[in-house]
Design a protein around this motif. Structure first.
Motif: not given
Length: 195
Positions: A86, A90, A101, A104, A106-107, A110, A181-182, A185
């Motif tokens: 991850y 990122k 950065r 959403t 992309q997060t 990933c 991970f969403a 973050e």
């Protein structure tokens, strides 16, 4: 050079943190996993309490930790791989033009790739854990340890046997990784924890 060292240390720190967290959670949740596995294969258990009592009466308190070695072999690398992949993905997303950065989408991407990669790497130990936790004590085809189960499954069933259930596991952990991970973050930004 200094920036590269910082990134490597940052990745290493995430891996160690994820691995240590897995050791702690595996120690706490292995008994409940054992009870769940026994209830799934044994229809005679009416509730968790009766399953636990029978497990302890047949094998003692420590039998609740059957498969703990396999749980560690599955969970520790799973966390390490998941966090490492991850963080690396990122970094790649952050290096793309117009990306300070990851957004959403992309997060989610990933996280999904990180979760499915970790699931792929650790599926053999998930199979071993399930076999150790569902075997009947004293049975003829008893697995004696993680290594014994690994060798026996590998010899008798090949790589295919070690990867039984891979497709649903990839789907589960791709979804879990994305959402994990969403959320991670989101709460990091909500509490202003970005470096």
């Amino acid at each position: 050079m200094c920036w590269f060292f910082f990134l490597e240390y940052y990745s290493f720190a995430h891996c160690v943190a994820g691995g240590c967290a897995s050791i702690a959670t595996s120690s706490i949740f292995t008994p409940s996993e054992r009870i769940k596995q026994q209830m799934q294969v044994g229809s005679h258990y009416r509730n968790c309490w009766l399953a636990m009592v029978e497990i302890i009466s047949k094998g003692g308190f420590y039998s609740l930790y059957a498969g703990w070695g396999a749980v560690l072999c599955r969970n520790v690398p799973h966390s390490i791989v998941k966090f490492y992949v991850y963080e690396r993905l990122k970094q790649v997303m952050s290096s793309l033009p117009s990306s300070v950065r990851p957004n959403t989408f992309q997060t989610l991407l990933c996280g999904g790739l990180a979760g499915s990669t970790a699931a792929f790497v650790t599926t053999p130990f998930d199979v071993i854990k399930t076999r150790l936790q569902t075997q009947i004590p004293g049975s003829v085809n008893q697995y004696h340890s993680v290594f014994h189960a690994l060798c026996k499954i590998g010899n008798n069933e090949g790589v295919r046997g070690l990867y039984r259930g891979l497709t649903p596991r990839l789907i589960i952990y791709m979804s879990q990784g994305s959402l994990f991970f969403a959320s991670y973050e989101f709460f990091k930004s909500l509490f202003s924890l970005e470096a």
